[in-house]
Write a protein that holds these residues in place. Structure first.
Motif, short mmCIF file in Angstrom:
data_model
loop_
_atom_site.label_atom_id
_atom_site.label_comp_id
_atom_site.label_asym_id
_atom_site.label_seq_id
_atom_site.Cartn_x
_atom_site.Cartn_y
_atom_site.Cartn_z
N ASN A 1 -5.99 -1.74 8.27
CA ASN A 1 -5.26 -1.16 7.15
C ASN A 1 -5.90 0.14 6.72
O ASN A 1 -5.22 1.10 6.37
N GLU B 1 -13.86 -7.26 8.65
CA GLU B 1 -12.61 -8.00 8.66
C GLU B 1 -11.52 -7.14 9.28
O GLU B 1 -11.23 -6.04 8.80
N PRO B 2 -10.92 -7.60 10.39
CA PRO B 2 -9.97 -6.75 11.11
C PRO B 2 -8.82 -6.26 10.24
O PRO B 2 -8.40 -5.12 10.35
N HIS B 3 -8.33 -7.12 9.37
CA HIS B 3 -7.21 -6.73 8.53
C HIS B 3 -7.58 -5.54 7.65
O HIS B 3 -6.83 -4.58 7.52
N GLU C 1 0.84 -1.19 0.00
CA GLU C 1 0.00 0.00 0.00
C GLU C 1 0.88 1.24 0.00
O GLU C 1 1.62 1.49 0.94
N PRO D 1 0.68 -9.05 -2.09
CA PRO D 1 0.36 -9.93 -3.22
C PRO D 1 1.57 -10.77 -3.59
O PRO D 1 2.70 -10.36 -3.35
N GLY D 2 1.32 -11.92 -4.19
CA GLY D 2 2.42 -12.82 -4.53
C GLY D 2 2.92 -13.48 -3.26
O GLY D 2 2.17 -14.12 -2.56
N ALA E 1 -0.97 -5.34 9.96
CA ALA E 1 -2.11 -4.53 10.37
C ALA E 1 -2.84 -5.20 11.52
O ALA E 1 -3.13 -4.59 12.53
N TYR E 2 -3.14 -6.46 11.34
CA TYR E 2 -3.88 -7.16 12.37
C TYR E 2 -3.76 -8.64 12.12
O TYR E 2 -4.05 -9.11 11.04
N ASP F 1 -9.70 -21.47 -9.29
CA ASP F 1 -8.96 -22.60 -8.73
C ASP F 1 -8.19 -22.19 -7.49
O ASP F 1 -8.14 -22.91 -6.51
N ALA F 2 -7.62 -21.00 -7.57
CA ALA F 2 -6.87 -20.54 -6.41
C ALA F 2 -7.83 -20.18 -5.29
O ALA F 2 -7.62 -20.52 -4.14
N ARG G 1 -3.58 -27.70 -11.09
CA ARG G 1 -3.75 -26.25 -11.01
C ARG G 1 -3.98 -25.81 -9.58
O ARG G 1 -5.09 -25.55 -9.15
N THR H 1 -10.11 -22.87 -2.91
CA THR H 1 -9.54 -23.74 -1.90
C THR H 1 -9.46 -23.09 -0.53
O THR H 1 -9.24 -23.77 0.44
N GLU I 1 -6.50 -8.93 -4.64
CA GLU I 1 -5.45 -8.56 -3.69
C GLU I 1 -4.20 -9.45 -3.83
O GLU I 1 -3.09 -8.94 -3.78
N PRO I 2 -4.37 -10.78 -4.01
CA PRO I 2 -3.16 -11.60 -4.14
C PRO I 2 -2.49 -11.46 -5.51
O PRO I 2 -1.37 -11.93 -5.69
N HIS I 3 -3.18 -10.83 -6.45
CA HIS I 3 -2.68 -10.71 -7.81
C HIS I 3 -1.76 -9.50 -7.87
O HIS I 3 -2.18 -8.39 -7.52
N ILE I 4 -0.52 -9.70 -8.29
CA ILE I 4 0.43 -8.59 -8.25
C ILE I 4 -0.03 -7.41 -9.08
O ILE I 4 0.07 -6.26 -8.66
N GLU J 1 -0.86 -23.58 -1.41
CA GLU J 1 -2.19 -24.05 -1.05
C GLU J 1 -2.22 -25.56 -0.83
O GLU J 1 -3.01 -26.07 -0.05
N THR K 1 -10.81 -21.30 2.84
CA THR K 1 -12.03 -21.48 3.60
C THR K 1 -12.87 -20.21 3.63
O THR K 1 -14.09 -20.27 3.70
N ARG L 1 -4.17 -0.62 -8.61
CA ARG L 1 -4.33 -2.07 -8.74
C ARG L 1 -5.80 -2.47 -8.73
O ARG L 1 -6.15 -3.57 -9.13
N ARG M 1 -6.38 2.07 -0.57
CA ARG M 1 -5.34 1.13 -0.19
C ARG M 1 -4.63 0.54 -1.40
O ARG M 1 -3.41 0.42 -1.42
#
Lengths: 272, 374
Positions: free
Chosen positions: B192, B186-188, A13, A62-63, A91-92, B319-320, A208, B323, B288-291, A213, B325, B254, B250
């Motif tokens: 943030n 969501e605390p995160h 960020e 990310p990543g 952050a938490y 697929d990602a 995949r 999985t 978010e996980p995607h660069i 994971e 939860t 992106r 934030r």
């Protein structure tokens, strides 16, 4: 005499990254930020290229996560160079805090507050001062960092919550069919970008899913991670061989492949 | 030798069988005491000790054979029919119970009199020596007492079971509510956002104020959305926009968003923040996980008599995401809300577009969305 200290900030960020940089500039004028990274892999690349003395790593990026980035840095860190001091920023995450306390790793909570950051700076200064005196103690520093990272990674933080029963069958889609591969037949898994290569005695499949994971779904007693990108079935290991350079590699039953063991996981093979 | 271990399917009230029998024994003993004292009082407090001895000897044996028979038969039946919940709870059914009461009362009375005689040193007139009238009155008295006691235990068991079930349901509901609130707040995300806000206050107070307003609107909507009711699509999209703008501070470039709500659909009603978990999932697991981040599209459209709401992203993909939860809870919660409100008329489908990412589509019958809040 000006002894500049070099540092890296990894934070996805932008505002928060800039703020941390500004606060550090106010608290620690000798500190020079040599790299700002917006994601985990960028942090690893920048750290290996610039070799900063201190790394501030955000946990959720990310990543690669901050933790995975630190582990990747430790794996590829050049022999003899001092490993950076690590400070995690989060952050938490109540589990993370427990894990940090347990592994005695320094951490800062977001929003970063100046008084708290000042403590961290104080501690870093002491550690760097202590480090400068003896000429060559890089190996213990790296070993210490790796022990901490192992403890953190072992605490399961950052990884998805483990599925209740361990995986027994892998469903591999090949064209229009789904092939069932018993996990007990797998020799090893190897990460390949967003996929995982599944190597059995006679065959090789692609699934995949990322190794990150997949890992929590495997029985940790049967499958050992030996490298950032390799998880091997322990029973399939015939022997571990150390070469002249001190690097460990594994020979397997039922395969001629040799698997390199990274230094993060070399402690698994001690011999009696 | 047992080939299968005895199973007692865990209904909250049943507890270990022994404990339950002991509890029943205590109740039966209390009843014997009362009955013995009553008989003694009727006899003018003569032979009080003997009356009590007979009362206990007969009453406790009746209890032992009836309750023991019940537990034994229920256990045997349960082994035979493992799916029968009543047997698992120690209730063999009325027919078997009547059998237990008849046999248990007869046996208990007969052996009870013998035991009473032995205890008191008296010699009673046994039923086979007595007149038909006296046999009948004794049988009626004993059976009535046995039946009443059985009825009492049965009703009490039912009541306890119902209480335990209600308690369980309350606990599950409270847990779900808490989990729902925790995912929404969501605390995160919250910390943030606050961290960003803290920085912005120094850098750009006007923007910080705007961000704070969005956070307030988001929090207010989240806290009230936990209750039922409905609000307009216009409000829904406004709240999503608040949330997305917070996320944009934030994630910066992106996160690219696109909200499409045709003017003629603005007044339609849906459950508040129905789409929120889907948008959150798309960001958390897709973008978010995607660069490089990506695009998030939320749209409402009409197809015939069906309102279609869709949330799609071009991020990490199914697929990602499938999985972890977290995704499942979010989706499951949306599904449950749809089912509770619209029954089978509404639907939710997930697909993976060719271009990558994930698309979730909700369909609601138009006339349901036109109706004012239920």
């Amino acid at each position: 005499m000006s002894t500049t200290i070099t540092a890296l900030i990894a934070e996805d960020e932008l505002l928060l990254a800039e703020h941390l940089r500004a606060e550090l500039a106010a608290l620690w004028p000798e500190l020079e930020i040599v790299a700002m990274a917006a994601h985990g892999q960028a942090a690893v690349d920048a750290a290996l290229a610039k070799r900063p003395q201190v790394c501030f790593l955000d946990i959720r990026m990310p990543g690669l996560s901050g933790l995975e980035a630190a582990a990747a840095m430790a794996e590829d860190w050049p022999e003899g160079a001092p490993f950076p001091l690590l400070v995690f920023v989060t952050a938490y995450d109540q589990y993370a805090l427990q894990a940090f306390e347990h592994a005695a790793v320094d951490y800062v909570l977001k929003p970063v507050q100046r008084e708290r950051l000042a403590q961290t700076v104080q501690r870093l200064r002491q550690a760097l001062g202590g480090r400068a005196a003896p000429a060559d103690d890089t190996a213990p520093a790296l070993a210490h960092a790796m022990a901490q990272l192992r403890a953190l990674l072992g605490s399961g933080m950052g990884a998805p919550a483990p599925a209740a029963p361990p995986l027994r069958l892998l469903q591999v889609s090949v064209g229009n069919t789904i092939q069932m591969v018993p996990v007990s037949e797998v020799l090893y898994f190897e990460a390949a970008d967003k996929y995982v290569r599944v190597i059995t005695a006679g065959k090789e499949h692609l699934v995949r899913i990322s190794l990150r994971e997949l890992l929590p779904q495997l029985d940790a007693g049967l499958f050992w991670q030996v490298h950032r990108s390799v998880v091997v079935r322990a029973d399939a290991i015939a022997k571990a061989v150390r070469d002249e350079a001190g690097k460990l590699s594994l020979q397997l039953h039922g395969s001629t492949d040799r698997l390199a063991v990274s230094r993060m996981y070399a402690h698994l093979f001690k011999g009696l | 030798m047992h080939t299968t271990p005895p199973r007692f399917a865990g209904h909250a009230h049943s507890g270990p069988v022994c404990q339950r029998l002991l509890r029943h024994a205590a109740h039966a003993a209390a009843l014997c005491l009362m009955l013995g004292l009553l008989l003694a009082a009727m006899a003018g407090w003569r032979h009080t000790g003997a009356k009590l001895a007979y009362s206990f000897a007969i009453g406790m044996q009746c209890w032992l054979y009836i309750d023991g028979g019940r537990a034994l038969i229920a256990r045997l039946l349960h082994r035979r029919y493992p799916d029968d919940g009543e047997c698992a709870n120690g209730w063999p059914g009325w027919a078997w119970m009547a059998f237990c009461v008849l046999l248990g009362a007869a046996l208990g009375y007969t052996l009870g009199v013998l035991l009473g005689d032995w205890l008191t040193g008296q010699r009673s007139i046994y039923w086979w020596e007595a007149s038909w009238g006296s046999i009948a009155s004794t049988a009626i008295f004993t059976l009535t007492m046995a039946s009443l006691t059985t009825g009492y235990f049965y009703t009490r068991g039912r009541l306890l079971a119902a209480q335990a079930q209600a308690e369980q349901a309350r606990r599950v509901a409270a847990e779900t509510q808490l989990k729902l609130l925790e995912t929404q707040l969501e605390p995160h995300m919250l910390f943030n956002t606050l961290a960003n806000l803290r920085v912005l206050i120094g850098l750009d107070p006007a923007r910080a104020q705007a961000m704070l307003d969005q956070l307030i609107a988001f929090l207010r909507a989240t806290l009230s959305a936990s209750r039922s009711g409905s609000h307009s699509l216009k409000d829904e999209f406004a709240r999503l926009s608040d949330y997305l703008q917070l996320m944009q501070v934030r994630m910066g470039a992106r996160l690219q968003t696109e909200l499409t709500l045709p003017a003629e659909l603005q007044a339609l009603q849906i459950p508040p923040l129905l789409l929120q978990p889907l948008v959150e999932n798309a960001i958390k697991h897709g973008l978010e996980p995607h660069i490089e981040g990506g695009h998030l599209r939320v749209s409402a459209a009409l197809r015939g008599q069906v309102l279609l709401l869709s949330v799609s992203d071009d991020g990490a993909g199914l697929d990602a995401a499938g999985t972890t939860t977290g995704t499942r809870f979010g989706l499951q919660q949306v599904r449950e809300r749809l089912l509770a409100r619209y029954g089978q008329q509404a639907g939710l489908s997930i697909s993976a577009p060719e271009a990558g990412g994930c698309r979730v589509e909700i369909s609601i019958p138009l006339r349901e969305a036109q109706a004012p809040s239920a």
